[in-house]
Design a protein around this motif. Sequence first.
Motif, PDB file in Angstrom:
ATOM      1  N   THR A  56       0.795  -1.236   0.000  1.00 31.23           N
ATOM      2  CA  THR A  56       0.000   0.000   0.000  1.00 31.23           C
ATOM      3  C   THR A  56       0.822   1.279   0.000  1.00 31.23           C
ATOM      4  OG1 THR A  56      -0.110   0.209   2.418  1.00 31.23           O
ATOM      5  CG2 THR A  56      -1.727  -1.244   1.360  1.00 31.23           C
ATOM      6  N   GLY A  57       2.129   1.176   0.274  1.00 31.28           N
ATOM      7  CA  GLY A  57       2.938   2.382   0.407  1.00 31.28           C
ATOM      8  C   GLY A  57       2.879   3.000   1.782  1.00 31.28           C
ATOM      9  N   ASP A  58       2.268   2.330   2.750  1.00 31.45           N
ATOM     10  CA  ASP A  58       2.132   2.844   4.121  1.00 31.45           C
ATOM     11  C   ASP A  58       2.573   1.752   5.086  1.00 31.45           C
ATOM     12  OD1 ASP A  58       1.387   3.783   6.607  1.00 31.45           O
ATOM     13  OD2 ASP A  58      -0.609   4.421   5.999  1.00 31.45           O
ATOM     14  N   PRO A  59       3.707   1.951   5.823  1.00 33.66           N
ATOM     15  CA  PRO A  59       4.184   0.904   6.737  1.00 33.66           C
ATOM     16  C   PRO A  59       3.400   0.835   8.042  1.00 33.66           C
ATOM     17  CG  PRO A  59       5.609   2.804   6.883  1.00 33.66           C
ATOM     18  CD  PRO A  59       4.604   3.114   5.790  1.00 33.66           C
ATOM     19  N   GLY A  60       2.546   1.834   8.299  1.00 28.80           N
ATOM     20  CA  GLY A  60       1.729   1.778   9.501  1.00 28.80           C
ATOM     21  C   GLY A  60       2.016   2.851  10.518  1.00 28.80           C
ATOM     22  N   TRP A  61       2.815   3.848  10.143  1.00 28.99           N
ATOM     23  CA  TRP A  61       3.033   4.988  11.041  1.00 28.99           C
ATOM     24  C   TRP A  61       3.053   6.274  10.230  1.00 28.99           C
ATOM     25  CZ3 TRP A  61       6.802   1.079  10.586  1.00 28.99           C
ATOM     26  CH2 TRP A  61       7.953   1.413   9.847  1.00 28.99           C
ATOM     27  N   GLY A  62       3.174   7.399  10.934  1.00 30.36           N
ATOM     28  CA  GLY A  62       3.060   8.689  10.278  1.00 30.36           C
ATOM     29  C   GLY A  62       4.210   8.993   9.342  1.00 30.36           C
ATOM     30  N   GLU A  63       3.952   9.886   8.399  1.00 33.86           N
ATOM     31  CA  GLU A  63       4.996  10.272   7.456  1.00 33.86           C
ATOM     32  C   GLU A  63       6.111  11.042   8.151  1.00 33.86           C
ATOM     33  OE1 GLU A  63       3.761  11.808   3.600  1.00 33.86           O
ATOM     34  OE2 GLU A  63       1.729  11.050   3.962  1.00 33.86           O
ATOM     35  N   TYR A  64       7.222  11.134   7.462  1.00 36.33           N
ATOM     36  CA  TYR A  64       8.470  11.706   7.975  1.00 36.33           C
ATOM     37  C   TYR A  64       8.307  13.112   8.528  1.00 36.33           C
ATOM     38  CZ  TYR A  64      12.921  14.192   7.185  1.00 36.33           C
ATOM     39  OH  TYR A  64      14.034  14.982   7.291  1.00 36.33           O
ATOM     40  N   ASP A  65       8.932  13.318   9.702  1.00 32.06           N
ATOM     41  CA  ASP A  65       9.021  14.623  10.329  1.00 32.06           C
ATOM     42  C   ASP A  65      10.476  14.865  10.665  1.00 32.06           C
ATOM     43  OD1 ASP A  65       9.200  16.695  12.291  1.00 32.06           O
ATOM     44  OD2 ASP A  65       7.092  16.422  12.784  1.00 32.06           O
ATOM     45  N   ALA A  66      11.114  15.807   9.957  1.00 31.57           N
ATOM     46  CA  ALA A  66      12.556  16.015  10.106  1.00 31.57           C
ATOM     47  C   ALA A  66      12.927  16.362  11.536  1.00 31.57           C
ATOM     48  CB  ALA A  66      13.021  17.124   9.170  1.00 31.57           C
ATOM     49  N   VAL A  67      12.149  17.155  12.212  1.00 33.69           N
ATOM     50  CA  VAL A  67      12.473  17.574  13.578  1.00 33.69           C
ATOM     51  C   VAL A  67      12.419  16.376  14.508  1.00 33.69           C
ATOM     52  CG1 VAL A  67      11.774  19.013  15.512  1.00 33.69           C
ATOM     53  CG2 VAL A  67      11.699  19.924  13.176  1.00 33.69           C
ATOM     54  N   GLU A  68      11.385  15.539  14.356  1.00 31.46           N
ATOM     55  CA  GLU A  68      11.201  14.399  15.244  1.00 31.46           C
ATOM     56  C   GLU A  68      12.347  13.399  15.127  1.00 31.46           C
ATOM     57  OE1 GLU A  68       8.129  10.643  15.952  1.00 31.46           O
ATOM     58  OE2 GLU A  68       7.607  12.266  14.580  1.00 31.46           O
ATOM     59  N   PHE A  69      12.801  13.121  13.904  1.00 30.28           N
ATOM     60  CA  PHE A  69      13.770  12.050  13.710  1.00 30.28           C
ATOM     61  C   PHE A  69      15.213  12.531  13.731  1.00 30.28           C
ATOM     62  CE2 PHE A  69      11.488   8.216  13.132  1.00 30.28           C
ATOM     63  CZ  PHE A  69      10.238   8.585  12.675  1.00 30.28           C
ATOM     64  N   PHE A  70      15.481  13.683  13.236  1.00 31.79           N
ATOM     65  CA  PHE A  70      16.878  14.082  13.083  1.00 31.79           C
ATOM     66  C   PHE A  70      17.206  15.416  13.760  1.00 31.79           C
ATOM     67  CE2 PHE A  70      15.965  11.594   9.132  1.00 31.79           C
ATOM     68  CZ  PHE A  70      16.665  10.473   9.530  1.00 31.79           C
ATOM     69  N   GLY A  71      16.249  16.075  14.369  1.00 32.78           N
ATOM     70  CA  GLY A  71      16.527  17.325  15.082  1.00 32.78           C
ATOM     71  C   GLY A  71      16.838  18.488  14.182  1.00 32.78           C
TER      72      GLY A  71
END
Length: 425
Positions: free
Chosen positions: A410-425
Amino acid sequence: MSPQAETPAGVVRGRRDSFGELYRAIPYAAAPHGPGRFRPPAPHPGWSGVRDGTGPSPTAPQPVRDFGRLDMNPYFGPGWVRGEEYLTVDVRTPAADDGKRPVLVFVHGGGFVTGSTRAALYDGRAFARDGVVLVTVNYRLGVPGFLDLEDAPANRGLLDVLAALGWVRDTVAVFGGDPDNVTVFGQSAGATLTGALLATPQAKGLFRRAIIQSGSGTGAFTPEQAARVTAAAASALGIESTAEAFGEIPDERFLEILPALAGLDLRTETASDPLAGLSPFSLVLPVQPADGLLGGDVDLLIGTTTEEGNLYGAANPGELGETLFGAGTARMARAHARSSDGRTYVYSFGYRSTALDGRLGAAHTVELPFVFDVADEPWLHGDAGLLGPDPAPDGLAARMHGAWVAFAKTGDPGWGEYDAVEFFG
């Protein structure tokens, strides 16, 4: 009765088990030998009669890799299994019918010098069980695959992967797959190759989604860096740095000179060594893949383990992991989110293997048993096993493997799309 599939090149016989059907050693290009090792992949001439696809293929010439107490054979496979016809794919499918199932195409890792479809970790039973067709790919490695020569096409290993994706487009429907729903995924060097496909015009339209596991969007050599490796290889062999000269050298000699290429200083006035000295081979590109993305609508799932560098036993594994994998992954995720109409998803894998008296942790490669849902296999456990003496945590493989399957479908692994601040600061 053994199952058979009629491909454009000829009929291939596989085998059937409780998970579906398996077809091995199917050539997607002609065998590279002699000077042909330094040419683009050529179409396979096909065969008459029924080709036996029940056994594994030869592998690309490669050295033995030693990780001391840690048993990495499930990752590297058996090493060099001689035979010229190694540009092949293995196909795991629920059935070779007209099912039009989602397709996953896996590109193995191994530092651009080792690895093959024969590695036990890449068993595709769980994908077939869950309604996905899995295609695993062999490609040229080391000197034939990645040494840069002025009179030969660059990045021949990448050209092999492109040829394999073309084979998937033209053939996977025979094996019950949907050529319009293809996800290419790779780990380590295979992930870096996957990232490069996103910046390769010839790859347009060959896949719909991509997964980059512990690769780097900044892992390519500059032409100047590649030229240093080429000069060192030519010097070690006592030949000119031309494809004509290299084409006369047997594969055994290419493996013998690898120690002479290890540890080359590839730092230049404009670039550091993007692989931090771990391999003398990489892609050779004018700009890094993260800086050359083509846009389009390819969905991307990308991530790393939290302690990548622990696999290498370095004195500064955290710095190695961040320099080699973390920074390049972050840059690729940001670039894709900016330039693509496709969705971007990021993951971080933090389960700590108890191997090496608990020191291995969430190292490079540790996520693979969970992606392929083989984490309970006994050959991954014990004092020398990749996952250590402790059992795998309940439910983790089901969750991670399930996310890969969902993304392919489906193109969706089951969580929200990328957020640069959340993942990489």
